[in-house]
Structures are given as structure tokens and as C-alpha cells.
Design a protein around this motif. Structure first.
Motif, PDB file in Angstrom:
ATOM      1  N   VAL B  61       0.830  -1.204   0.000  1.00 19.59           N
ATOM      2  CA  VAL B  61       0.000   0.000   0.000  1.00 19.59           C
ATOM      3  C   VAL B  61       0.864   1.253   0.000  1.00 19.59           C
ATOM      4  O   VAL B  61       1.863   1.335   0.718  1.00 19.59           O
ATOM      5  CB  VAL B  61      -0.932   0.032   1.249  1.00 19.59           C
ATOM      6  N   ILE B  62       0.479   2.209  -0.830  1.00 20.77           N
ATOM      7  CA  ILE B  62       0.997   3.570  -0.697  1.00 20.77           C
ATOM      8  C   ILE B  62      -0.208   4.410  -0.270  1.00 20.77           C
ATOM      9  O   ILE B  62      -1.207   4.471  -0.986  1.00 20.77           O
ATOM     10  CB  ILE B  62       1.574   4.114  -2.026  1.00 20.77           C
ATOM     11  N   ALA B  63      -0.121   5.004   0.922  1.00 25.40           N
ATOM     12  CA  ALA B  63      -1.275   5.724   1.453  1.00 25.40           C
ATOM     13  C   ALA B  63      -1.000   7.214   1.451  1.00 25.40           C
ATOM     14  O   ALA B  63       0.027   7.667   1.943  1.00 25.40           O
ATOM     15  CB  ALA B  63      -1.582   5.245   2.872  1.00 25.40           C
ATOM     16  N   GLY B  64      -1.913   7.961   0.877  1.00 23.58           N
ATOM     17  CA  GLY B  64      -1.779   9.412   0.841  1.00 23.58           C
ATOM     18  C   GLY B  64      -2.691  10.057   1.866  1.00 23.58           C
ATOM     19  O   GLY B  64      -3.849   9.699   1.974  1.00 23.58           O
ATOM     20  N   ASP B  65      -2.134  10.970   2.618  1.00 21.38           N
ATOM     21  CA  ASP B  65      -2.937  11.681   3.600  1.00 21.38           C
ATOM     22  C   ASP B  65      -2.410  13.100   3.661  1.00 21.38           C
ATOM     23  O   ASP B  65      -1.220  13.329   3.448  1.00 21.38           O
ATOM     24  CB  ASP B  65      -2.801  11.006   4.962  1.00 21.38           C
ATOM     25  N   ILE B  66      -3.267  14.042   3.971  1.00 22.32           N
ATOM     26  CA  ILE B  66      -2.817  15.430   3.960  1.00 22.32           C
ATOM     27  C   ILE B  66      -1.851  15.686   5.117  1.00 22.32           C
ATOM     28  O   ILE B  66      -0.814  16.297   4.947  1.00 22.32           O
ATOM     29  CB  ILE B  66      -4.030  16.380   3.979  1.00 22.32           C
ATOM     30  N   GLY B  88       0.761  17.366   2.522  1.00 19.45           N
ATOM     31  CA  GLY B  88       0.743  18.782   2.902  1.00 19.45           C
ATOM     32  C   GLY B  88      -0.560  19.415   2.479  1.00 19.45           C
ATOM     33  O   GLY B  88      -1.620  18.973   2.911  1.00 19.45           O
ATOM     34  N   THR B  89      -0.501  20.385   1.570  1.00 19.14           N
ATOM     35  CA  THR B  89      -1.744  21.055   1.180  1.00 19.14           C
ATOM     36  C   THR B  89      -2.425  20.366  -0.014  1.00 19.14           C
ATOM     37  O   THR B  89      -3.568  20.662  -0.303  1.00 19.14           O
ATOM     38  CB  THR B  89      -1.469  22.517   0.779  1.00 19.14           C
ATOM     39  N   ALA B  90      -1.699  19.463  -0.686  1.00 20.04           N
ATOM     40  CA  ALA B  90      -2.271  18.897  -1.909  1.00 20.04           C
ATOM     41  C   ALA B  90      -3.410  17.934  -1.587  1.00 20.04           C
ATOM     42  O   ALA B  90      -3.318  17.130  -0.664  1.00 20.04           O
ATOM     43  CB  ALA B  90      -1.193  18.193  -2.720  1.00 20.04           C
ATOM     44  N   CYS B  91      -4.484  18.015  -2.380  1.00 18.62           N
ATOM     45  CA  CYS B  91      -5.691  17.249  -2.098  1.00 18.62           C
ATOM     46  C   CYS B  91      -5.728  15.942  -2.890  1.00 18.62           C
ATOM     47  O   CYS B  91      -6.764  15.323  -3.010  1.00 18.62           O
ATOM     48  CB  CYS B  91      -6.893  18.106  -2.441  1.00 18.62           C
TER      49      CYS B  91
END
Lengths: 110, 223
Positions: B61-66, B88-91
Motif C-alpha cells: 500500500v501507498i497511502a496518501g494523507d494530507i 501537505g496542502t495537496a488534495c
């Protein structure tokens, strides 16, 4: 928002190449499927452009409709309200041929 | 003076996405870009998936979170290889962020790599990351009109998981209406009802993954 930033980056680079001092207008073509909300988008762009050579530039957004091509009868048509049905033969196997573009067309500079 | 530019705004991203895809192909990874609103159940789905495939196929898994690393902490309990990207700020996640995560994963030991995108129904659909398929979750606590409000994501996805169906009776979500709206936007979209709480539909989802893997690479690397 990062799309607004990309547009700004490309515009500034293009203006720089021509030795322009100020960008006054940016013309963008966005397909309807991109779901861009013009008011929000121009607001972000304006915010990001502050203190750059594009500060105060007018962002013109041309929203292009979704176009479909029927794989059965090859008819090309405008898809309205996401009805992916061929108006000619009622076929439902529709390829999207327009409405996903996202392009910086040109800029006007001084 | 007018300067003609004619630049595709997403071109730089798409180029990196294509390079990622090549890397994934070399390692025989089936890559899923998993997208939904916040709270639709992406991480819970991955927890259930991790449990269900243990010893059968290797999930990464690669998990993206702000901001936080909570998702990866939850997933590490299942002994899955996880890389957390805080955006960071990217949605949304873009191809470059994924490229930066790859050195932290042993791709040769992964069959299926799920990229858990940032919870958002708009921007993640714009950016290719090198995936084979986009899969999205719509939960019944959200609303059956979502496909018409966020058409691009539904249009781009190969599979729609309608989650939290165990809560249907407590909501005014109309399952038929949701399916019809989704089909209107994308007639080729496959759909499954799931509940990550009761486990309903999880088996069907796993066999979908298996089929896609086999269709692409033949048998699993580790039989």
C-alpha cells in the motif's frame, strides 16, 4: 488548485521565453468532464498569480462539451447530461472523444 | 501581443505516470488507484483485504494523507508493506509523489499495490499515477446523486464499490438510483455492494483483483 498552479507555471515560462514583462490574459480550454468550477478556479488562479508577472491577469476559461463517438455506427455527437446513448442508432458503446481536455491555449502579454 | 502555447496542462504528470507504469510492469505489480470521499472506507477496505489475502497474494500500500500517518499505522498492524505520503496542502496524489515512494517499497515482493489516494472526489481523478485501474468507493451515507455531481471520477473508474450497505436501512440512499446514475456516467463501470463491517462482498472484491492480476500477468508470482 494544483491545476491552477500548473497553468500559472506554464504561462510564466512561455512569457519569459518571449521576454514579456506582464501577462494580461490567459486562455484555457477545459473539458466539461474535468468538473472545473469557473468561479473557484479563477479565484485560486488570482491568488496564486499575486506577486508574479501574471498578477491581475484575466483567466478566460472555455468549457468544451463532452463529445461521444458511437462504436457501432460511428456517429459523433454531444453528450448531454451524461447520457451516453447514440442519438442515431441508440447504441450504448460510446467512446469519449471530447470533454476531457485541459489545455493552456495562449496568453496575452505586454 | 498574443503568444500561442497549446500546452497540455497534465502532460508532465502523465509522462511520469507512464514511467511509473513501466516500473510496475517490470515487477509484475497490478496497481490500483483507490479513490473516494473522506470516510467512505478506503483504509477499512484495505484492512479487510489484507486479512482476506494473507498467505495468498502479497498486498502493498501507498497511502496518501494530507497531514497524519494514522492510515499507515492502522495498516501496519496487518503486516502489510506500507509507505505513507503526507501531501501537505495537496488534495490528491500525483505521479511524482508516487515515484518518490517507490524506493521505499520492495516491489519484487508485491503482487497487488494499492495506492490509497487522498479522500476527495474531484482532484484524484485528474492525475494518473501509473495505475492499471482506478477503483472507487461510494458509501451509502454519502448520497446516491454523487455520480452526477462528480462525473469524472465515476467515468474514469473500472470498478465501483458501494460500501456500508449494512447501514442502508438507516439512510435515504437509494441503491437502484445510485447504480443507475453511475451507469449513466459510465456504462462500462462494474459495481459491487460491500460492507467492510460485516464482510459482505469482500470475497467478490478479492476475486476481482485476482482475475485482473491473472488477466495481466498469468499466474501469481508465488503459487
Amino acid at each position: 488548485m494544483s491545476i491552477a498552479q500548473s497553468i500559472l507555471d506554464i504561462a510564466i515560462a512561455a512569457a519569459g521565453k518571449e521576454g514579456a514583462l506582464r501577462i494580461t490574459r490567459v486562455n484555457v480550454v477545459a473539458g466539461q468532464l474535468r468538473g472545473i468550477v469557473p468561479l473557484q478556479f479563477t479565484f485560486y488562479f488570482g491568488l496564486l498569480a499575486e506577486n508574479t508577472i501574471a498578477g491581475g491577469a484575466y483567466l478566460n476559461l472555455e468549457i468544451t462539451p463532452i463529445r461521444g463517438r458511437c462504436r457501432q455506427c460511428e456517429e459523433t455527437f454531444t453528450v448531454e447530461e451524461y447520457r451516453y446513448i447514440c442519438p442515431k442508432c441508440r447504441g450504448e458503446d460510446i467512446q469519449t472523444v471530447g470533454g476531457t481536455e485541459l489545455r493552456l491555449k495562449d496568453i496575452e502579454v505586454e | 501581443m498574443k503568444i500561442s502555447v497549446m500546452a497540455d496542462i497534465l502532460e508532465a504528470n502523465d509522462r511520469i505516470a507512464a514511467a511509473n507504469k513501466e516500473v510496475f510492469g517490470k515487477h509484475r505489480n497490478l496497481v490500483i488507484n483507490l479513490m473516494s470521499s473522506p470516510g467512505a472506507g478506503k483504509t477499512t477496505l484495505l484492512e479487510r483485504t489484507g486479512e482476506a489475502v494473507r498467505g495468498k497474494l502479497r498486498l502493498g500500500v501507498i497511502a496518501g494523507d494530507i497531514e497524519t500517518t494514522r492510515d499507515s499505522e492502522r495498516l501496519e498492524r496487518y503486516q502489510l508493506p506500507v509507505v505513507q505520503l503526507t501531501t501537505g496542502t495537496a488534495c490528491h496524489l500525483d505521479a511524482n509523489m508516487i515515484a518518490s515512494a517507490l524506493p521505499h517499497l520492495d516491489l519484487s515482493r508485491i503482487d497487488i499495490l494499492v495506492i490509497e489516494n487522498v479522500g476527495n472526489l474531484v482532484c484524484p481523478a485528474e492525475f494518473r499515477v501509473g495505475e492499471d485501474f482506478k477503483v472507487m468507493i461510494l458509501s451509502v451515507t454519502e448520497g446516491d446523486e454523487k455520480p452526477l455531481k462528480y462525473p469524472l471520477m465515476f467515468r474514469e473508474s473500472a470498478l465501483l464499490l458501494i460500501n456500508k450497505v449494512d447501514l442502508l436501512e438507516h439512510t435515504n440512499f437509494n441503491l437502484e438510483e445510485a447504480r443507475a446514475n453511475a451507469q449513466r456516467v459510465n456504462p462500462a463501470l462494474e459495481m459491487m455492494d460491500v460492507s467492510c463491517t460485516t464482510g459482505r462482498g469482500i470475497e467478490a472484491w478479492i476475486s476481482w483483483l485476482n482475475q485482473r492480476y491473472q488477466r495481466k500477468f498469468g499466474n501469481l508470482k508465488r503459487a
